[in-house]
Design a protein around this motif. Structure first.
Motif, short mmCIF file in Angstrom:
data_model
loop_
_atom_site.label_atom_id
_atom_site.label_comp_id
_atom_site.label_asym_id
_atom_site.label_seq_id
_atom_site.Cartn_x
_atom_site.Cartn_y
_atom_site.Cartn_z
N ARG A 122 0.79 -1.24 0.00
CA ARG A 122 0.00 0.00 0.00
C ARG A 122 0.82 1.27 0.00
O ARG A 122 0.29 2.34 -0.28
CB ARG A 122 -0.92 0.03 1.21
CG ARG A 122 -1.85 -1.14 1.21
CD ARG A 122 -3.23 -0.71 1.62
NE ARG A 122 -4.13 -1.85 1.56
CZ ARG A 122 -5.13 -2.04 2.39
NH1 ARG A 122 -5.34 -1.16 3.34
NH2 ARG A 122 -5.91 -3.07 2.26
N ASN A 216 -11.24 -1.41 8.49
CA ASN A 216 -12.62 -1.90 8.54
C ASN A 216 -13.63 -0.92 9.16
O ASN A 216 -14.79 -1.27 9.35
CB ASN A 216 -12.68 -3.23 9.32
CG ASN A 216 -13.54 -4.24 8.59
OD1 ASN A 216 -13.47 -4.32 7.37
ND2 ASN A 216 -14.35 -4.97 9.32
N ALA A 217 -13.20 0.30 9.48
CA ALA A 217 -14.12 1.26 10.08
C ALA A 217 -15.16 1.74 9.07
O ALA A 217 -16.23 2.21 9.45
CB ALA A 217 -13.35 2.45 10.63
N LYS A 329 -21.62 3.18 11.07
CA LYS A 329 -22.32 1.89 11.27
C LYS A 329 -23.38 1.97 12.35
O LYS A 329 -23.63 0.98 13.05
CB LYS A 329 -21.32 0.77 11.59
CG LYS A 329 -20.17 0.63 10.59
CD LYS A 329 -19.50 -0.72 10.65
CE LYS A 329 -18.26 -0.73 9.76
NZ LYS A 329 -17.55 -2.01 9.76
#
Ligand code: GTP
Length: 435
Positions: A122, A216-217, A329
């Motif tokens: 990355r 993953n947030a 979320k």
């Protein structure tokens, strides 16, 4: 630069088993949450994960970390399912790693190796790549020193070359040390160049918005939901500025530059901190910093603390006016739980108002977009603007709308102004000048 496949011979799509060992006495993090994270990390380098297994350990085995009985269970499965790689989510000593490879009949990597691989893939800026290579070399070097006794063989039997008794391990170590020194010198140059580039970027009239948060947030989901990806060219790269910056139009019509950052990872191995920070450098220059939290995650508070700690080391304090905390979320929580979390939040000293939303369901954006605009508008810069004698109307506008600090007229009558101007005004000015 060297190849960034840290795990030698690792191929995309390789079938892998992920083991997450945890001492029974360790109550700090839930095993389930650790399994979810390890699974996500393995997917991040496109492995074909057969299963992610949490293992409760009574104690750590010095030779293999995980007990022999457990290992026997996996061994048959590894052979039967053609699993070539086992990821152990722990810091393994080189000896443990080698013993596990022998016992399991598959390649074994530990958490540091896995994260290095992700960073390697990355890292986009030159500095990021150099920092990752540096971390990798230091990792390799520590492994050489401690256990690669199988490399410890005499070289050049007659001692004509190289001096007698120089063992392979010493040669390897010397090569790695030389490479490390070379990278450290390169890093100094790269950092200097970057400072110059930054000074150049200051002239970009659009606000820079950075997204940070745990892996993953929901950063990518939010980014996609916030932007009209089809209005501007999807991957309109700002090659002249930096390949990690993208000009996008927000759903409210405002143009901003989004800065892409790597997700945070819990328990980052210390030797990777510099590499990680280099990938975040962009953020220090941002006008708006969105801290995206998975508020439904059971370790959400701990994750937020970790993020704030790293931000602090980058001179971004918890009350930095550029920060917006996003509780993502919320669709996964019932009202009662959400209310409870809000009460707990407000009980803390200095709590900022979070924006509650669901990136997936695209709800709650009406609370976010005006705040981005407000913060972006607050940031002003000093600009130099050249006007021809025929642009009197613009000169007038400048006096009305911003702080003109100096004015110079050359022999052709062209006027050079130094003005302090906000970003939205600068945008307005740009479109006036284009007309
Ligand atoms: P990294 O690239 O690993 O740093 O992750 P990220 O922060 O970019 O997360 P990403 O956007 O890839 O989302 C991770 C997962 O969470 C995906 O499965 C999303 O569909 C899911 N997700 C994101 N936002 C929401 C949300 O608001 N609600 C729910 N239920 N799921 C969400």
């Amino acid at each position: 630069l060297i190849s960034f496949d840290v795990i030698e011979g690792l191929s995309t799509g390789e079938r892998a088993l992920v083991l997450v060992p945890q001492l029974k006495s360790d109550k700090l993090r839930s095993l389930k949450a650790r399994c979810d994270e390890a699974h996500g990390l393995a997917l991040a380098i496109e492995l074909d994960v057969a299963e992610t297994v949490g293992i409760n350990l009574a104690d750590i085995r010095p030779s293999t970390y995980i007990g022999k009985g457990k290992l026997e269970e996996f061994k048959g499965r590894i052979a039967a399912e053609d699993i070539g790689l086992v990821i152990v989510d722990a810091a393994l000593s080189p000896v443990q790693q080698r013993n596990l490879e022998k016992d399991l009949g598959a390649k074994v990597i530990d958490r540091t190796g896995l994260i290095l691989e992700i960073f390697g893939r990355r890292a986009k800026t030159k500095e990021g790549r150099l920092q990752v290579e540096l971390a990798h070399l230091n990792y390799q070097k520590s492994r050489l020193v401690r256990s690669w006794t199988h490399l410890e063989r005499q070289r050049g039997g007659f001692g004509f070359l190289g001096g007698p008794g120089e063992t392979q391990i010493e040669v390897d170590r010397r090569m790695i040390t030389e490479r490390i020194e070379k990278i450290e010198r390169e890093l100094i140059v790269v950092k200097k160049t970057r400072r110059l580039q930054r000074a150049g970027r200051k002239r970009v009239p659009w606000p820079v918005v950075a997204l940070v948060g745990y892996t993953n947030a929901g950063k990518s989901t939010l980014f996609n939901a916030l932007t009209n990806a089809d209005v501007l060219a999807k991957d309109m790269l700002f090659a002249t500025l930096d390949p990690t910056l993208r000009l996008v139009r927000l759903t409210n019509g405002m143009k901003v530059i989004f800065s892409d950052t790597v997700g945070f990872i819990a328990d980052l191995p210390t030797q990777l901190v510099a590499a990680f920070r280099a990938t975040l450098e962009e953020m220090m220059e941002a006008d708006v910093i969105l801290h995206v939290r998975d508020i439904a995650h059971e370790d959400s508070d701990k994750q937020a603390e970790d993020v704030k700690d790293v931000l602090r080391t980058m001179e971004i304090s918890a009350d930095d006016p550029r920060l917006i905390e996003i509780w993502n979320k919320i669709d996964l929580l019932d009202n009662e739980t959400l209310l409870f979390k809000q009460q707990a939040h407000w009980a803390q000293a200095g709590a900022l108002t979070p924006v509650l939303l669901s990136a997936l369901e695209k709800t709650g954006f009406e609370g976010l977009l005006p705040r981005i605009e407000e913060i972006a508008a607050a940031g002003d810069t000093v600009e130099e603007i050249a006007l021809s004698p025929s642009q009197g109307a613009i000169l007038h506008w400048l006096y009305e709308n911003c702080d003109v600090q100096a004015i110079d007229v050359d022999e052709t009558g062209e006027q050079l102004l130094t003005v302090r101007i906000t970003k939205p005004k600068m945008m307005q000015l740009q479109s006036m000048m284009e007309r």
